[in-house]
Enzyme design. Structure first.
Site, short mmCIF file in Angstrom:
data_model
loop_
_atom_site.label_atom_id
_atom_site.label_comp_id
_atom_site.label_asym_id
_atom_site.label_seq_id
_atom_site.Cartn_x
_atom_site.Cartn_y
_atom_site.Cartn_z
N ARG A 1 -10.05 18.49 9.02
CA ARG A 1 -9.15 18.57 10.17
C ARG A 1 -9.14 19.97 10.77
NH1 ARG A 1 -5.65 14.12 9.77
NH2 ARG A 1 -5.62 13.14 7.72
N THR B 1 -7.09 -1.41 9.77
CA THR B 1 -7.00 -0.52 10.92
C THR B 1 -6.68 -1.25 12.23
OG1 THR B 1 -8.71 0.86 9.89
CG2 THR B 1 -7.98 1.49 12.08
N ARG C 1 0.84 -1.20 0.00
CA ARG C 1 0.00 0.00 0.00
C ARG C 1 0.87 1.24 0.00
NH1 ARG C 1 -1.97 2.71 4.97
NH2 ARG C 1 -3.59 4.23 4.42
N LYS D 1 -13.34 2.59 0.39
CA LYS D 1 -13.08 2.55 1.83
C LYS D 1 -14.35 2.96 2.57
CE LYS D 1 -9.13 4.19 3.27
NZ LYS D 1 -7.99 5.14 3.46
#
Length: 475
Positions: A74, A278, A33, A218
């Site tokens: 964010r 994760t 990845r 995802k």
């Protein structure tokens, strides 16, 4: 026993060098990845070259997955790098603030004030900090701290229950898709898709850039796990990733295990791929051994039927990138011994509308009841091997192909082992003979073994699998 569940490992400072990467591939990495949240286009191109050279030295097919950053929802930066929020204090998220302090902080996502209203619950830093929105005044979101803690630069923001309108594909992602296409990667993971349109757009942009890469959605937004939406997203994708970090923040951590099982089950039913990701072995970032809970987590993902389990910081920034791959491989192999074989039951009440899919299912059934040593899919696109891999037979499936991109793509399919071989189109007899020699060369079969083979006639046509042959090696 060959391990059927594949391992995805993330490249980073701990694993960028050729020697470490080669050791990781030997330890069991099937897919590498590239995290496009970090690094420039040139960095990713260089890393891809290192991956391919390492895989070539090991002699093992390794796919490359480009993971797009997605929208950056964010907080901005603080003048002192961080602040500490006390329970009950007021705190302002200000889209026009440049440097934060103890009272307010800026936002990378300037549209956030338009997405929230009084009563909205915002979760910062992976849910460690919880803010209740009291009012919105222009660019300012006035909140009250429900759960406090340290808040530092650029920590992520989620909205409980979902609902943020940020598009899945940002301008940066669109440029990164061009880079991914130029690299020639096999897979692209799209972050935070809300619906099928996000995935169709990613595929359209990839094809426009000249790439035939497969797309992975995802699943990390509340909207995406709605049953109908999830099905539509999968229809528009080649697979999904159970991205448990942001998903847990949005839907609540207690809901994730059941959602994981449902998503993997649906993916297999729809002939799509599934990656579970994760914190799978997070303690091995700094420890040479995993916790018992992590071992159980990986094993349960295998028993759920996932195609692959993914390592993130464990291999990107951890102290033990090789050891964590070795450990994960052992756990997968042990879990697979307990994976139930329900092949006969799975065949009940099934209807097939395509000849190539019917041949794939017939090969599984025949191999299972004959006790065949292997199933061999002589394939151009890899579709036959994918269909076979959606049901568990316990028999290894070897995808023999002359197409290099098919070699890479099938490296992610559970229970499928890709092997490159020369392109042969003159006769089926020649092709079968070459396939037999290839299996013997790789020491996968020996004289007397029964092998079930699928092939398309006339030869060399993608999607043309229409024949099943049962072959005795050396017979």
């Amino acid at each position: 026993m060959q391990r059927h569940t594949k391992i995805v490992a993330t490249l980073g400072p701990s694993s960028n060098d050729a020697e470490t990467l080669e050791r990781m591939i030997r330890a069991g990495v099937d897919v590498v990845r590239l995290n496009f949240s970090h690094g420039k286009a040139e960095d990713h191109m260089n890393r891809a070259n290192v991956v391919r050279e390492a895989a070539k030295r090991v002699g093992k097919p390794v796919a490359i997955l480009a993971d797009l950053q997605g929208p950056k929802i964010r907080v901005g930066k603080f003048a002192n790098g961080k602040t500490f929020l006390e329970k009950g204090q007021s705190f302002i998220l200000d889209a026009e603030c440049e440097l934060g302090n103890d009272e307010r902080v800026g936002l990378d996502y300037k549209e956030l004030p338009n997405d929230v209203k009084p009563g909205t619950i915002l979760l910062l830093n992976d849910g460690a900090i919880v803010l209740d929105v009291e009012k919105v005044i222009g660019a300012e979101i006035h909140t009250r701290v429900r759960h406090g803690g340290e808040l530092s630069n650029n920590k992520g923001i989620n909205q409980k229950g979902g609902g943020l309108t940020a598009p899945a594909l940002t301008a940066k992602d669109m440029e990164d898709l061009k880079t991914a296409a130029a690299i020639g990667i096999e897979y692209v993971a799209v972050s935070f898709p809300k619906n099928a349109a996000d995935m169709y757009m990613a595929r359209t942009l990839l094809r426009a850039a000249g790439s035939n890469a497969l797309t992975i959605a995802k699943i990390e937004r509340t909207e995406a796990v709605e049953p109908q939406t999830l099905r539509e997203i999968l229809e528009a994708s080649d697979g999904l990733m159970v991205a448990r970090g942001d998903l847990a923040v949005e839907v609540g951590e207690a809901a994730v295990p059941a959602l994981q099982k449902k998503m993997i089950k649906l993916a297999r039913e729809m002939n799509k791929l599934a990656i579970t990701a994760t914190q799978m072995m997070e303690s091995m970032i700094s420890s040479p051994v995993p916790t018992r809970a992590e071992v159980s987590d990986v094993a349960n993902a295998v028993l759920d039927g996932t195609d692959a389990v993914m390592l993130s910081a464990e291999t990107a920034a951890g102290k033990y990138p090789v050891e964590v791959v070795e450990t994960m491989a052992r756990v997968c192999e042990e879990a697979e011994k307990s994976y139930p074989n329900t092949l006969d039951q799975d065949f009940l009440n099934r209807n097939f509308t395509r000849i190539d899919q019917s041949i794939a299912m017939a090969a599984l059934f025949s191999a299972h009841h004959l006790g065949a040593k292997a199933i061999v899919a002589l394939t151009e696109s890899g579709s036959t091997a994918l269909w076979m891999s959606r049901m568990h037979s316990g028999t290894p499936i070897y995808a023999l192909t002359s197409q290099q991109d098919t070699v890479g793509k099938t490296a992610l399919y559970r229970g499928v082992f890709p092997i490159a071989m020369p392109r042969i189109t003159d006769s089926s007899e020649h092709l079968l003979h070459e396939a037999e020699l290839t299996l013997i060369k790789h020491k996968l079969v020996q004289p007397g073994d029964i092998v079930v083979v699928t092939v398309g006639e006339p030869l060399g046509q993608s999607g043309g699998t229409n024949s099943l042959k049962i072959v005795k090696i050396g017979g």
